[in-house]
Every structure is written in C-alpha cells, then in structure tokens.
Write an enzyme that holds these catalytic residues in place. Structure first.
Site, PDB file in Angstrom:
ATOM      1  N   GLY A 252       0.952  -1.365  -0.032  1.00 53.10           N
ATOM      2  CA  GLY A 252      -0.143   0.250   0.004  1.00 53.10           C
ATOM      3  C   GLY A 252       1.148   1.215   0.177  1.00 53.10           C
ATOM      4  CD  GLU A 294       0.875  -8.681   1.732  1.00 54.12           C
ATOM      5  OE1 GLU A 294       1.427  -9.846   2.106  1.00 54.12           O
ATOM      6  OE2 GLU A 294      -0.279  -8.504   2.922  1.00 54.12           O
ATOM      7  N   GLY A 296       3.541  -3.601  -3.923  1.00 55.69           N
ATOM      8  CA  GLY A 296       3.448  -4.150  -5.087  1.00 55.69           C
ATOM      9  C   GLY A 296       3.605  -2.830  -6.350  1.00 55.69           C
ATOM     10  NE  ARG A 297      -0.513   1.737  -5.879  1.00 58.77           N
ATOM     11  CZ  ARG A 297      -1.647   1.438  -6.309  1.00 58.77           C
ATOM     12  NH1 ARG A 297      -1.798   1.481  -7.544  1.00 58.77           N
ATOM     13  NH2 ARG A 297      -2.847   0.660  -5.789  1.00 58.77           N
ATOM     14  NE  ARG A 332      -4.001   2.636 -10.639  1.00 60.05           N
ATOM     15  CZ  ARG A 332      -3.843   3.144  -9.981  1.00 60.05           C
ATOM     16  NH1 ARG A 332      -3.255   4.226 -10.715  1.00 60.05           N
ATOM     17  NH2 ARG A 332      -4.287   4.208  -8.704  1.00 60.05           N
ATOM     18  CB  CYS A 367     -17.542   0.067 -27.769  1.00 65.75           C
ATOM     19  SG  CYS A 367     -17.125  -0.533 -29.386  1.00 65.75           S
ATOM     20  CD  GLU A 368     -17.960   0.094 -21.771  1.00 67.82           C
ATOM     21  OE1 GLU A 368     -17.816   0.959 -20.662  1.00 67.82           O
ATOM     22  OE2 GLU A 368     -18.657  -0.832 -21.794  1.00 67.82           O
TER      23      GLU A 368
HETATM   24  C1  LIG Z   1      -2.857  -5.831  -4.206  1.00 65.54           C
HETATM   25  C2  LIG Z   1      -2.462  -6.613  -2.357  1.00 65.54           C
HETATM   26  C3  LIG Z   1      -0.997  -5.761  -1.903  1.00 65.54           C
HETATM   27  C4  LIG Z   1      -0.114  -4.724  -2.676  1.00 65.54           C
HETATM   28  O1  LIG Z   1      -0.610  -3.568  -2.684  1.00 65.54           O
HETATM   29  P1  LIG Z   1       0.334  -2.331  -2.993  1.00 65.54           P
HETATM   30  O2  LIG Z   1      -0.629  -1.118  -3.330  1.00 65.54           O
HETATM   31  O3  LIG Z   1       0.271  -3.207  -4.834  1.00 65.54           O
HETATM   32  O4  LIG Z   1       1.321  -1.731  -2.085  1.00 65.54           O
HETATM   33  C5  LIG Z   1      -0.523  -6.313  -1.078  1.00 65.54           C
HETATM   34  N1  LIG Z   1      -0.728  -7.157   0.403  1.00 65.54           N
HETATM   35  C6  LIG Z   1      -2.313  -7.671  -0.572  1.00 65.54           C
HETATM   36  C7  LIG Z   1      -3.043  -8.735   0.813  1.00 65.54           C
HETATM   37  C8  LIG Z   1      -2.735  -7.029  -1.304  1.00 65.54           C
HETATM   38  O5  LIG Z   1      -4.050  -7.570  -1.934  1.00 65.54           O
END
Ligand SMILES: *Cc1c(COP(=O)(O)O)cnc(C)c1O
Length: 439
Positions: A252, A294, A296-297, A332, A367-368
């Site tokens: 997050g 954890e 990602g972004r 997004r 088409c959106e």
């Molecule tokens: C999506 C998700 C993440 C990664 O979130 P980011 O916003 O990409 O950092 C980590 N843990 C869980 C459980 C998620 O669903």
C-alpha cells in the site's frame, strides 16, 4: 545506474514548463530511447527499467537493515511477469501471492517455501493445498479458515499468519475502502480466538498481518500500522502465550502519480517503525520480531511506462487525441478515475517540453466512454504518429488487462542495466484470443 536511464535534464524536476500550463514529470526511461523503441516495436507496449527497480528494492531493504528478519514480499499481482519477479528474487525479496496462478509463477522461477506469503481471501481449498505444497506461509483471512484448512486442505501447517482488520478505528482510502467496509481479515476478538485454536491445533510459529490502505503517500500511516501490530503482538502474547515471530505491515505504499507529489521515504517509515519497535517490542521481550512488507505498487509502478502512438485527433464538443492503447492495457484511469501522467514525446522526444496547446481527452478505442487515459489534460499539440508515454504503469497496469471488445494484451519489455531491451512477455495474438472457443 547507467546514464541513459536518468531523466532528461530538461525535465528533471516536476515543474511546469515556463508559461505553458503543461506540467512536466520525469520519465524513468529517456524520451528519445522510448521513441526509438516505438519505431522498432509494435505499439502499444509496456517497458520497465531494471536499474530503477533494482535500486529501489535495494533502498527499501537497506532502510530496514536494522531488523535482521526484514523481508519485502513483492505483491505478484502488481506485475506477474517472471522477467520482473526474477529481479525481486535476486534482490532478496519474497513473493506475496493471492491465487493459484501466482503461486505457480513463483514455483516456475524457483521461489518456494517461506519466501512466499499466501495472502488470499475467500480461498478455495485447492489453492490452500497448492500453497502448502510449496511450503508458503499461509496468511489466513478469516477465523473459519482454520477448520477449513484443517478439514479441506489436509491439515494445519506448522506456520500460520492471520490478517487483522482493525475496523472503524482507522482511515483507509478510495481504493481499499474503510477497514470496516472491507471484506478482509479477522476482528480483534477473533484474532485471540484464532491464535488459541491454532496453538491447540498444533501450529508452532505465528505471524500477524494487516493491510489497511492502498496508494498511501503519508509515511506516518505505515508507522502507525507497525505500532498497532506491535502492540497487538504484545497483547496476544500476554493473553494467549503465543509468541508472534513476524508482523506483516501489508503493502500500500503509494507513488507520486501526479507531478509535484513526493515519494514515500522508506527511511522515514523505517525510522518510525524502529522507534515503535524499541518502545513496544523490546520491553515486552518479543525481540527478535521480523518486520515484513508486501508492496507491489511502489516496487514497480514508477519504473514502467506504457508506450503508445497517436492514431486520431477529433474535435467535437471537446477535443480528443485517440491512441492505440486502451483500457485493456491500463485500466486504472477508467476504473478508478486514477491520474496517470501523460507525456507527449513526438517522433524523437522533441515534444517533451513543448507548450500546451490546450486541454484534450486522451482516449482508447473501446466502446466504453470511460476508456480515457486523461480528461481535460493540458498537452502539447499531438500529430498522428506521435509517441505518447503514460507514466507509472509498472504496477497494476498490464496485469489488470482484459480482452473486452476483443482487445489483445500487449507485449512487455525490460530495459536491462546494460542498455539492451529484452521482451519478457510477447503480445497476444488472435489465436490466443480464440483458443478457448469451440469453433
Ligand atoms: C494488492 C495487495 C498488496 C499490494 O498492494 P500495493 O498497493 O500494490 O502495494 C499487498 N498485499 C495484499 C494482501 C494485497 O491485496
């Protein structure tokens, strides 16, 4: 980092080119290089910057070096491409998976065991089984998953983690929602029950997890999450005797999608987390307690660009630039109204700092009517054939792609540290699209 990867000097600061009204944001890959590639490769495509990804992962790991057990589990769903996952594997990260396919990808690149955190929800037994076969850490989303795993997935594993949903105490935001409205996790009372039941069921090692925000730019938010989880780990220990070995602060961490926004300082998150650790964990005798994240972004988002070409211009009640990418490549903006910066590069990068020619909508071909990358955006005049770069497409970009309207998902490339470009996923073909049909 090699020189080619530095943002062009003329756009090194997120500022408005003088008197133009068009804000400038640096690209992770040089504009001229992107145009050169757009001449050679079919557009649209995604391209990622290896040097940027590696340097960022190292910075995060270095920031948390005070915690010997620290591990970032890269959220595979953000960019589930082995060519990217391998970079994190080699930078000492684990993988956060939430589905069978994500587990299979980890297995393919040789990531198994406790290098995998399986943070799923509403999980089918077959996926729990697969995660257990790989030796992954199961992070359970609900109290009822304890008997479910015990009965339907061949028994409880030796290590278990539980996901905590703090309810109405805390913030949350537009993407993840308020915790009390979110479908995830255990309530506080259920957590204590869960640890007791797990211990009685033979579980030996325990973790605690929470993820309460998405795309959050305030570092204090993550420090507060750490503080909450440390305190809860102490309470669990006092109430149940269960010693929690690791806390997972979730993902997050946000990224500065808009010009002028500031990236989250990992160092600040780390320092605040360490202060909370010294204050809460040490006196309770719970040291060593490993800290996991954890994300990602923030791990890939800023280092990926969606490269597309202008196909049409259209002037009706508003002005439009039509590009060859669409929501299928990056949903997004269409789905959340999320801001992604758009740079008009021209044919060779010459338009990066060109003055605005007034507001336009940048649209795809679905088409959106929400198939728009930008609405009323101040951009330089766009000619047919100009290359456009859509920024910060490295996470939750290609991976959210879909095939509505028969759109084919595009290829992904990696700009390697040595300056070469490697295809890490080919584009889909019509044969791929029709492969599941019976005629
Ligand atoms: C999506 C998700 C993440 C990664 O979130 P980011 O916003 O990409 O950092 C980590 N843990 C869980 C459980 C998620 O669903």
């Amino acid at each position: 980092m090699s020189a080619v990867l530095d943002p062009p000097a003329s756009s090194s600061a997120p500022s408005s080119a003088e008197g133009t009204g068009a804000p400038v944001k640096p690209l992770p890959i040089d504009a001229a290089k992107l145009c050169e590639l757009a001449d050679e490769l079919p557009t649209p495509f995604h391209i990622y910057d290896e040097a940027g990804i590696r340097a960022n992962a190292r910075r995060l790991n270095a920031a948390f070096a005070w915690n010997p057990g620290f591990r970032e589990y890269f959220a595979v769903k953000a960019t589930p491409t082995p060519g990217i996952l391998e970079l994190f594997r080699d930078e000492n990260c684990g993988m956060d998976c939430s589905s069978a396919a994500e587990l299979m990808l980890c297995d393919r690149i040789g990531v198994t065991g406790e290098r995998i955190m399986f943070t799923s929800n509403n999980t089918p037994a077959v996926e729990f089984r697969r995660a257990k076969e790989l030796g992954a850490i199961l992070n359970l989303d609900d109290l009822t998953h304890l008997p479910y795993v015990a009965e339907e997935a061949g028994g409880l594993p030796e290590t278990l983690c539980f996901r905590f949903n703090p309810g109405p105490l805390r913030g949350g935001n537009a993407i993840i929602g308020k915790p009390e409205d979110a479908k995830y996790g255990f309530t506080r009372e259920q957590l204590f029950d869960g640890y007791r039941q797990a211990q009685a069921g033979g579980v030996k090692r325990f973790g605690l997890h929470a993820m309460v925000a998405s795309n959050e730019l305030d570092p204090q938010f993550f420090v507060d999450t750490a503080r909450m989880l440390f305190a809860l780990a102490v309470e669990v220990h006092e109430a149940t005797g269960v010693r929690i070995e690791f806390v997972n602060l979730g993902g997050g961490i946000g990224i500065p999608y808009r010009p002028g926004q500031e990236a989250v300082s990992y160092e600040q998150v780390s320092e605040g987390t360490k202060a909370a650790y010294d204050e809460i964990v040490l006196p309770a005798g719970l040291d060593p307690l490993a800290v996991y994240m954890e994300n990602g972004r923030c791990m890939t988002g800023p280092y990926g660009v969606l490269v597309t070409k202008a196909v049409h211009r259209k002037e009706i009640y508003k002005r439009y630039v039509g590009v060859d990418a669409c929501m299928a490549n990056l949903m997004r903006p269409g789905m959340y109204g999320a801001y992604h910066h758009v740079s008009v590069l021209g044919r060779g990068g010459e338009k990066v700092n060109a003055p605005s020619a007034g507001p336009v909508d940048v649209v795809g071909s679905l088409c959106e009517n929400n198939d728009k990358f930008a609405i009323d955006r101040e951009l330089p005049a766009v000619e047919r054939g100009d290359v456009l770069a859509i920024h910060d497409a490295g996470a939750h970009g290609h991976s959210m792609g879909f095939q509505y309207n028969g759109k084919l998902r595009s290829a992904e490339y990696l700009l390697k540290e040595d300056g070469s470009v490697e295809q890490i996923r080919r584009a889909e073909t019509y044969d791929d699209l029709f492969a599941t049909l019976n005629v």
